[in-house]
Design a protein around this motif. Structure first.
Motif, PDB file in Angstrom:
ATOM      1  N   PRO A   1       0.849  -1.205   0.000  1.00  0.00           N
ATOM      2  CA  PRO A   1       0.000   0.000   0.000  1.00  0.00           C
ATOM      3  C   PRO A   1       0.881   1.251   0.000  1.00  0.00           C
ATOM      4  N   ASN A   2       0.511   2.240  -0.825  1.00  0.00           N
ATOM      5  CA  ASN A   2       1.391   3.397  -1.010  1.00  0.00           C
ATOM      6  C   ASN A   2       0.576   4.685  -1.140  1.00  0.00           C
ATOM      7  N   GLU A   3      -0.414   4.846  -0.248  1.00  0.00           N
ATOM      8  CA  GLU A   3      -1.273   6.025  -0.341  1.00  0.00           C
ATOM      9  C   GLU A   3      -0.501   7.326  -0.135  1.00  0.00           C
ATOM     10  N   ASP A   4       0.556   7.289   0.668  1.00  0.00           N
ATOM     11  CA  ASP A   4       1.325   8.502   0.920  1.00  0.00           C
ATOM     12  C   ASP A   4       2.377   8.781  -0.158  1.00  0.00           C
ATOM     13  N   LEU A   5       2.491   7.882  -1.145  1.00  0.00           N
ATOM     14  CA  LEU A   5       3.372   8.059  -2.308  1.00  0.00           C
ATOM     15  C   LEU A   5       4.844   8.185  -1.934  1.00  0.00           C
ATOM     16  N   ARG A   6       5.231   7.625  -0.816  1.00  0.00           N
ATOM     17  CA  ARG A   6       6.653   7.693  -0.453  1.00  0.00           C
ATOM     18  C   ARG A   6       7.507   6.748  -1.291  1.00  0.00           C
ATOM     19  N   LEU A   7       6.923   5.645  -1.717  1.00  0.00           N
ATOM     20  CA  LEU A   7       7.665   4.697  -2.540  1.00  0.00           C
ATOM     21  C   LEU A   7       7.410   5.003  -4.013  1.00  0.00           C
ATOM     22  N   ARG A   8       8.451   4.914  -4.824  1.00  0.00           N
ATOM     23  CA  ARG A   8       8.345   5.267  -6.242  1.00  0.00           C
ATOM     24  C   ARG A   8       8.874   4.131  -7.129  1.00  0.00           C
ATOM     25  N   PRO A   9       8.345   4.028  -8.335  1.00  0.00           N
ATOM     26  CA  PRO A   9       8.879   3.030  -9.274  1.00  0.00           C
ATOM     27  C   PRO A   9      10.359   3.262  -9.532  1.00  0.00           C
ATOM     28  N   GLY A  10      11.097   2.177  -9.629  1.00  0.00           N
ATOM     29  CA  GLY A  10      12.536   2.252  -9.871  1.00  0.00           C
ATOM     30  C   GLY A  10      13.376   2.249  -8.627  1.00  0.00           C
ATOM     31  N   MET A  11      12.766   2.373  -7.454  1.00  0.00           N
ATOM     32  CA  MET A  11      13.531   2.384  -6.207  1.00  0.00           C
ATOM     33  C   MET A  11      14.203   1.034  -5.962  1.00  0.00           C
ATOM     34  N   LEU A  12      15.398   1.068  -5.373  1.00  0.00           N
ATOM     35  CA  LEU A  12      16.059  -0.147  -4.898  1.00  0.00           C
ATOM     36  C   LEU A  12      15.544  -0.436  -3.497  1.00  0.00           C
ATOM     37  N   LEU A  13      14.920  -1.579  -3.322  1.00  0.00           N
ATOM     38  CA  LEU A  13      14.254  -1.915  -2.066  1.00  0.00           C
ATOM     39  C   LEU A  13      14.881  -3.149  -1.431  1.00  0.00           C
ATOM     40  N   ASN A  14      15.044  -3.088  -0.114  1.00  0.00           N
ATOM     41  CA  ASN A  14      15.516  -4.244   0.658  1.00  0.00           C
ATOM     42  C   ASN A  14      14.299  -5.024   1.135  1.00  0.00           C
ATOM     43  N   VAL A  15      14.173  -6.250   0.659  1.00  0.00           N
ATOM     44  CA  VAL A  15      12.978  -7.047   0.927  1.00  0.00           C
ATOM     45  C   VAL A  15      13.296  -8.136   1.947  1.00  0.00           C
ATOM     46  N   GLN A  16      12.441  -8.242   2.951  1.00  0.00           N
ATOM     47  CA  GLN A  16      12.529  -9.314   3.936  1.00  0.00           C
ATOM     48  C   GLN A  16      11.242 -10.123   3.827  1.00  0.00           C
ATOM     49  N   LEU A  17      11.355 -11.361   3.348  1.00  0.00           N
ATOM     50  CA  LEU A  17      10.180 -12.211   3.131  1.00  0.00           C
ATOM     51  C   LEU A  17      10.073 -13.220   4.269  1.00  0.00           C
ATOM     52  N   GLU A  18       8.946 -13.195   4.940  1.00  0.00           N
ATOM     53  CA  GLU A  18       8.716 -14.083   6.086  1.00  0.00           C
ATOM     54  C   GLU A  18       8.194 -15.429   5.603  1.00  0.00           C
ATOM     55  N   LEU A  19       8.993 -16.487   5.791  1.00  0.00           N
ATOM     56  CA  LEU A  19       8.614 -17.822   5.344  1.00  0.00           C
ATOM     57  C   LEU A  19       7.826 -18.598   6.391  1.00  0.00           C
ATOM     58  N   ASP A  20       8.137 -18.343   7.663  1.00  0.00           N
ATOM     59  CA  ASP A  20       7.500 -19.118   8.735  1.00  0.00           C
ATOM     60  C   ASP A  20       7.470 -18.267   9.991  1.00  0.00           C
ATOM     61  N   ASN A  21       6.373 -18.356  10.723  1.00  0.00           N
ATOM     62  CA  ASN A  21       6.232 -17.631  11.987  1.00  0.00           C
ATOM     63  C   ASN A  21       5.396 -18.484  12.929  1.00  0.00           C
ATOM     64  N   ARG A  22       6.067 -19.127  13.890  1.00  0.00           N
ATOM     65  CA  ARG A  22       5.367 -20.014  14.819  1.00  0.00           C
ATOM     66  C   ARG A  22       6.075 -19.994  16.167  1.00  0.00           C
ATOM     67  N   MET A  23       5.377 -20.461  17.178  1.00  0.00           N
ATOM     68  CA  MET A  23       5.956 -20.525  18.524  1.00  0.00           C
ATOM     69  C   MET A  23       6.797 -21.803  18.639  1.00  0.00           C
ATOM     70  N   ALA A  24       7.997 -21.648  19.186  1.00  0.00           N
ATOM     71  CA  ALA A  24       8.887 -22.800  19.326  1.00  0.00           C
ATOM     72  C   ALA A  24       9.802 -22.593  20.532  1.00  0.00           C
ATOM     73  N   MET A  25      10.206 -23.709  21.153  1.00  0.00           N
ATOM     74  CA  MET A  25      11.151 -23.663  22.270  1.00  0.00           C
ATOM     75  C   MET A  25      12.556 -23.465  21.709  1.00  0.00           C
ATOM     76  N   GLN A  26      13.268 -22.436  22.203  1.00  0.00           N
ATOM     77  CA  GLN A  26      14.532 -22.054  21.591  1.00  0.00           C
ATOM     78  C   GLN A  26      15.606 -21.787  22.638  1.00  0.00           C
ATOM     79  N   ILE A  27      16.872 -21.945  22.183  1.00  0.00           N
ATOM     80  CA  ILE A  27      18.030 -21.540  22.974  1.00  0.00           C
ATOM     81  C   ILE A  27      19.011 -20.836  22.038  1.00  0.00           C
ATOM     82  N   SER A  28      19.979 -20.164  22.619  1.00  0.00           N
ATOM     83  CA  SER A  28      21.013 -19.521  21.818  1.00  0.00           C
ATOM     84  C   SER A  28      21.880 -20.577  21.142  1.00  0.00           C
ATOM     85  N   GLU A  29      22.283 -20.299  19.908  1.00  0.00           N
ATOM     86  CA  GLU A  29      23.159 -21.224  19.194  1.00  0.00           C
ATOM     87  C   GLU A  29      24.482 -21.419  19.923  1.00  0.00           C
ATOM     88  N   LYS A  30      24.894 -20.429  20.709  1.00  0.00           N
ATOM     89  CA  LYS A  30      26.167 -20.523  21.425  1.00  0.00           C
ATOM     90  C   LYS A  30      26.155 -21.597  22.504  1.00  0.00           C
TER      91      LYS A  30
END
Length: 350
Positions: free
Chosen positions: A255-284
């Motif tokens: 959505p771009n109602e405020d027109l801040r984004l323009r065609p031709g811009m270089l954009l950094n995209v972060q695509l979320e593949l999975d989002n769930r609750m899980a038991m975790q620890i630090s890799e260290k």
């Protein structure tokens, strides 16, 4: 000489006795010293259940939702030009007009011819009811009417082409010609972009193809706006992969109602593949040994125990725990190299 040998033997025996005593008593003293010395200082953390977000990053390019170049359909002079650069216009708004005197005259001429031919056709139809005229004359006149109708449609279409209108609502670009200029067919007059929604096109490695679905959330940033994030969703996935890079092109909608984004811009995209609750620890906290993974868990007495765990998905800095630990268990994350099972620790970085 015999006395010298005897003294030497005694010296050797005494040295051996001292050495054996050292070997016997030293481990005990070492253990006693370790028990009496200060506990090993390490950093620990609790096993916790939280959102595990698996995502991929890519560089993308901004594309207008709809984008065209408004061009002249024929060779002629521009008689009217209604271009407010950068302004919004609605669908059907007139952008430019070409010199259309001949086209209007042709339409007027054909409309007159058609009216006359229709009158003749109506007269022949009346005569046909009384058997006063041949059917062939009636059919011939009907053909003339149909032919003139077709010619009139063509003339009207040519007249309509002399008026260049916006085919959809959007924002006009820069004016590239002036009123009164003679333009050739295909000359670009200006551009029109629908910026209410910005599409972003980016490439994803073949490895992730099975994980990508239309509707997945994505986040976009751009250097012009620093850390400000723009949120959207995957709108389309290409049916083909690039045979050279083995990547698939994905389109997202923002959505771009405020027109801040323009065609031709270089954009950094972060695509979320999975989002769930899980038991975790630090890799260290992981201690890999051959094909297995271990951690040093801490009991209520601050004594560590090497515990085997089964791990699942990994994200930067964190790893999912499938078995071997429970939520709330404490594990060592720093200082592992100083530990072994049974050592008492001092938690300094919990």
């Amino acid at each position: 000489m015999t006395k010298l040998h005897s003294k030497l033997i005694w010296v050797i025996l005494i040295a051996l006795t001292v050495f054996v005593g050292y070997l016997y008593f030293m481990p005990k003293q070492t253990n006693d010293s370790q028990r009496g010395s200060a506990a090993v200082a390490v950093s620990t953390a609790k096993v916790e259940t939280k959102a595990m977000i698996r995502s991929i990053s890519s560089l993308g390019t901004g594309i207008a939702n709809n984008s065209i170049a408004l061009v002249s359909p024929t060779n002629d002079f521009i008689t009217e030009l209604h271009i407010s650069e950068g302004k919004h216009v609605k669908r059907g708004a007139i952008v430019a007009k070409l010199h259309d005197v001949q086209e209007r005259a042709r339409v007027t001429e054909l409309e007159g011819v058609l009216e006359d031919q229709k009158r003749q056709l109506a007269r022949l139809k009346n005569l046909a009811t009384s058997q006063a005229t041949a059917q062939s004359l009636l059919d011939e006149q009907q053909t003339k009417v149909n032919t003139t109708l077709a010619q009139l449609d063509i003339a009207k279409a040519q007249l309509a082409e002399m008026t260049i209108a916006a085919p959809f609502s959007g924002y006009l670009g820069l004016r590239l010609v002036s009123e009164g200029a003679y333009v050739n067919s295909g000359t670009v007059i200006t551009t029109l972009d629908d910026l209410s929604v910005l599409r972003v096109a980016f490439s994803v490695a073949e490895h992730y193809l099975a994980d990508i679905k239309v509707g997945m959330p994505l986040t976009v940033t751009n250097s012009a706006y620093g850390d400000i994030e723009f949120f959207g969703k995957v709108s389309a996935i290409d049916t083909r992969l690039d045979p050279i890079t083995r990547t698939v092109t994905v389109h997202g909608a923002l959505p771009n109602e405020d027109l801040r984004l323009r065609p031709g811009m270089l954009l950094n995209v972060q695509l979320e593949l999975d989002n769930r609750m899980a038991m975790q620890i630090s890799e260290k906290a992981l201690v890999p040994q051959q094909q297995k993974q271990f951690v040093y868990s801490v009991d209520a007495n601050n004594v560590v125990h090497q515990t085997e765990v089964t791990i699942g998905q990994r994200i930067p800095g964190w790893v999912e725990i499938l078995s071997g630990l429970n939520e709330g268990d404490v594990v060592v994350v720093e200082g592992i190299q100083k530990l072994r099972s049974g050592v008492t620790i001092n938690q300094v970085g919990s």
